[in-house]
Design a protein around this motif. Sequence first.
Motif, PDB file in Angstrom:
ATOM      1  N   SER A  31      54.507  55.973  44.536  1.00 45.42           N
ATOM      2  CA  SER A  31      54.277  55.729  45.720  1.00 45.42           C
ATOM      3  C   SER A  31      54.558  57.045  46.653  1.00 45.42           C
ATOM      4  CB  SER A  31      55.060  54.484  46.445  1.00 45.42           C
ATOM      5  OG  SER A  31      56.588  54.767  46.369  1.00 45.42           O
ATOM      6  N   ASP A  32      55.375  57.848  46.248  1.00 44.31           N
ATOM      7  CA  ASP A  32      55.903  59.358  46.738  1.00 44.31           C
ATOM      8  C   ASP A  32      56.933  58.927  47.950  1.00 44.31           C
ATOM      9  OD1 ASP A  32      54.266  61.004  45.343  1.00 44.31           O
ATOM     10  OD2 ASP A  32      52.662  60.931  46.742  1.00 44.31           O
ATOM     11  N   VAL A  33      57.586  57.714  47.876  1.00 48.39           N
ATOM     12  CA  VAL A  33      58.705  57.429  48.872  1.00 48.39           C
ATOM     13  C   VAL A  33      59.713  57.998  48.339  1.00 48.39           C
ATOM     14  CG1 VAL A  33      60.018  55.492  50.044  1.00 48.39           C
ATOM     15  CG2 VAL A  33      57.643  55.360  49.779  1.00 48.39           C
ATOM     16  N   LYS A  34      60.537  58.592  49.227  1.00 46.32           N
ATOM     17  CA  LYS A  34      61.890  59.148  48.661  1.00 46.32           C
ATOM     18  C   LYS A  34      63.072  57.963  48.720  1.00 46.32           C
ATOM     19  CE  LYS A  34      65.276  62.807  49.909  1.00 46.32           C
ATOM     20  NZ  LYS A  34      66.340  62.114  49.364  1.00 46.32           N
ATOM     21  N   ILE A  35      63.560  57.908  47.627  1.00 47.62           N
ATOM     22  CA  ILE A  35      64.624  56.882  47.511  1.00 47.62           C
ATOM     23  C   ILE A  35      65.872  57.414  47.309  1.00 47.62           C
ATOM     24  CG2 ILE A  35      65.394  55.002  45.853  1.00 47.62           C
ATOM     25  CD1 ILE A  35      62.738  54.596  47.209  1.00 47.62           C
ATOM     26  N   ASP A  36      66.851  57.288  48.206  1.00 46.70           N
ATOM     27  CA  ASP A  36      68.190  58.118  48.305  1.00 46.70           C
ATOM     28  C   ASP A  36      69.376  56.970  47.749  1.00 46.70           C
ATOM     29  OD1 ASP A  36      68.251  56.920  50.488  1.00 46.70           O
ATOM     30  OD2 ASP A  36      68.381  58.546  51.824  1.00 46.70           O
ATOM     31  N   SER A  37      69.063  55.660  47.950  1.00 43.47           N
ATOM     32  CA  SER A  37      69.883  54.747  47.237  1.00 43.47           C
ATOM     33  C   SER A  37      69.493  53.411  46.772  1.00 43.47           C
ATOM     34  CB  SER A  37      70.971  54.507  48.469  1.00 43.47           C
ATOM     35  OG  SER A  37      70.516  53.873  49.630  1.00 43.47           O
ATOM     36  N   VAL A  38      70.090  52.792  46.047  1.00 46.00           N
ATOM     37  CA  VAL A  38      69.744  51.584  45.544  1.00 46.00           C
ATOM     38  C   VAL A  38      70.758  50.545  45.909  1.00 46.00           C
ATOM     39  CG1 VAL A  38      68.939  50.381  43.424  1.00 46.00           C
ATOM     40  CG2 VAL A  38      68.392  52.639  43.862  1.00 46.00           C
ATOM     41  N   VAL A  39      70.286  49.330  46.020  1.00 41.74           N
ATOM     42  CA  VAL A  39      71.102  48.073  46.437  1.00 41.74           C
ATOM     43  C   VAL A  39      70.880  46.860  45.348  1.00 41.74           C
ATOM     44  CG1 VAL A  39      71.843  46.237  48.131  1.00 41.74           C
ATOM     45  CG2 VAL A  39      71.127  48.523  49.147  1.00 41.74           C
ATOM     46  N   GLY A  40      71.934  46.707  45.008  1.00 41.01           N
ATOM     47  CA  GLY A  40      71.947  45.618  44.101  1.00 41.01           C
ATOM     48  C   GLY A  40      72.738  44.256  44.475  1.00 41.01           C
ATOM     49  N   LEU A  41      72.069  43.131  44.168  1.00 37.16           N
ATOM     50  CA  LEU A  41      72.876  41.873  44.446  1.00 37.16           C
ATOM     51  C   LEU A  41      73.652  41.393  43.353  1.00 37.16           C
ATOM     52  CD1 LEU A  41      70.055  39.877  46.459  1.00 37.16           C
ATOM     53  CD2 LEU A  41      72.010  41.391  47.238  1.00 37.16           C
ATOM     54  N   SER A  42      74.907  41.086  43.501  1.00 36.16           N
ATOM     55  CA  SER A  42      75.696  40.496  42.589  1.00 36.16           C
ATOM     56  C   SER A  42      75.317  39.203  41.936  1.00 36.16           C
ATOM     57  CB  SER A  42      77.287  40.248  43.172  1.00 36.16           C
ATOM     58  OG  SER A  42      77.230  39.157  44.228  1.00 36.16           O
ATOM     59  N   ARG A  43      75.839  38.864  40.949  1.00 35.99           N
ATOM     60  CA  ARG A  43      75.350  37.834  39.990  1.00 35.99           C
ATOM     61  C   ARG A  43      74.232  37.862  39.611  1.00 35.99           C
ATOM     62  NH1 ARG A  43      79.081  33.484  39.772  1.00 35.99           N
ATOM     63  NH2 ARG A  43      77.209  32.383  39.169  1.00 35.99           N
ATOM     64  N   GLY A  44      73.694  39.154  39.061  1.00 37.35           N
ATOM     65  CA  GLY A  44      72.540  39.269  38.281  1.00 37.35           C
ATOM     66  C   GLY A  44      71.741  40.613  38.786  1.00 37.35           C
ATOM     67  N   GLY A  45      71.917  41.208  39.944  1.00 37.32           N
ATOM     68  CA  GLY A  45      71.241  42.240  40.093  1.00 37.32           C
ATOM     69  C   GLY A  45      71.834  43.578  40.031  1.00 37.32           C
ATOM     70  N   LEU A  46      73.175  43.795  39.635  1.00 40.61           N
ATOM     71  CA  LEU A  46      73.755  44.839  39.643  1.00 40.61           C
ATOM     72  C   LEU A  46      73.289  45.787  38.628  1.00 40.61           C
ATOM     73  CD1 LEU A  46      77.373  43.846  40.720  1.00 40.61           C
ATOM     74  CD2 LEU A  46      75.700  44.883  41.817  1.00 40.61           C
ATOM     75  N   ILE A  47      73.022  45.226  37.361  1.00 38.87           N
ATOM     76  CA  ILE A  47      72.760  45.928  36.080  1.00 38.87           C
ATOM     77  C   ILE A  47      71.412  46.307  36.421  1.00 38.87           C
ATOM     78  CG2 ILE A  47      72.001  45.851  33.567  1.00 38.87           C
ATOM     79  CD1 ILE A  47      74.803  43.944  33.351  1.00 38.87           C
ATOM     80  N   PRO A  48      70.437  45.624  36.997  1.00 38.26           N
ATOM     81  CA  PRO A  48      69.014  46.244  37.067  1.00 38.26           C
ATOM     82  C   PRO A  48      68.854  47.309  38.189  1.00 38.26           C
ATOM     83  CG  PRO A  48      68.891  43.787  37.050  1.00 38.26           C
ATOM     84  CD  PRO A  48      70.325  44.164  36.890  1.00 38.26           C
ATOM     85  N   ASN A  54      69.471  55.073  37.702  1.00 41.38           N
ATOM     86  CA  ASN A  54      69.637  56.008  36.790  1.00 41.38           C
ATOM     87  C   ASN A  54      67.949  56.692  36.354  1.00 41.38           C
ATOM     88  OD1 ASN A  54      72.207  55.715  36.184  1.00 41.38           O
ATOM     89  ND2 ASN A  54      71.930  54.429  34.578  1.00 41.38           N
ATOM     90  N   GLN A  55      66.883  55.578  36.342  1.00 40.35           N
ATOM     91  CA  GLN A  55      65.598  56.300  35.993  1.00 40.35           C
ATOM     92  C   GLN A  55      65.224  57.023  37.050  1.00 40.35           C
ATOM     93  OE1 GLN A  55      62.445  53.847  34.555  1.00 40.35           O
ATOM     94  NE2 GLN A  55      63.704  52.744  33.163  1.00 40.35           N
ATOM     95  N   LEU A  56      65.575  56.812  38.314  1.00 32.19           N
ATOM     96  CA  LEU A  56      65.151  57.489  39.519  1.00 32.19           C
ATOM     97  C   LEU A  56      66.127  58.693  39.756  1.00 32.19           C
ATOM     98  CD1 LEU A  56      63.819  54.659  41.871  1.00 32.19           C
ATOM     99  CD2 LEU A  56      62.655  55.978  40.378  1.00 32.19           C
ATOM    100  N   GLY A  57      67.169  58.817  39.006  1.00 32.34           N
ATOM    101  CA  GLY A  57      68.188  60.091  39.454  1.00 32.34           C
ATOM    102  C   GLY A  57      68.894  59.695  40.752  1.00 32.34           C
ATOM    103  N   VAL A  58      69.014  58.546  41.026  1.00 21.13           N
ATOM    104  CA  VAL A  58      69.593  58.289  42.299  1.00 21.13           C
ATOM    105  C   VAL A  58      71.288  58.127  42.148  1.00 21.13           C
ATOM    106  CG1 VAL A  58      69.900  56.565  44.253  1.00 21.13           C
ATOM    107  CG2 VAL A  58      67.641  57.413  43.339  1.00 21.13           C
ATOM    108  N   ARG A  59      71.917  58.750  42.814  1.00 20.72           N
ATOM    109  CA  ARG A  59      73.427  58.503  42.664  1.00 20.72           C
ATOM    110  C   ARG A  59      74.031  57.509  43.441  1.00 20.72           C
ATOM    111  NH1 ARG A  59      76.908  62.760  41.404  1.00 20.72           N
ATOM    112  NH2 ARG A  59      76.548  62.804  39.273  1.00 20.72           N
ATOM    113  N   GLN A  60      73.607  57.028  44.593  1.00 20.15           N
ATOM    114  CA  GLN A  60      74.126  56.173  45.537  1.00 20.15           C
ATOM    115  C   GLN A  60      73.623  54.787  45.130  1.00 20.15           C
ATOM    116  OE1 GLN A  60      76.083  56.953  48.232  1.00 20.15           O
ATOM    117  NE2 GLN A  60      75.871  58.906  48.513  1.00 20.15           N
TER     118      GLN A  60
END
Length: 82
Positions: A31-48, A54-60
């Motif tokens: 999509s060519d969208v710049k991703i600078d952070s990822v948000v995960g929801l607790s109780r199931g979404g943190l590991i994904p 990790n795959q996108l090389g995002v540190r935040q």
Amino acid sequence: MTTSMKFKTRIVDWDQISKSIDKICKDMIMSDVKIDSVVGLSRGGLIPAVMIANQLGVRQVYSYGLKSYSKKTRGDIETYQH
């Protein structure tokens, strides 16, 4: 305001999770969208969320939780950050 929500559940194995993460990341890269952070929801979404970061090389990576109940009473959905 009291809301009543029903959630469907589905059991998935690690192979399905990994394939889904791969597809999500591929689609994001394409999509060519710049991703600078990822948000995960607790109780199931943190590991994904971490796997995607990790795959996108995002540190935040941020984690949030949702709460819609107090003891046995349901109410409005509240969010909180860990």
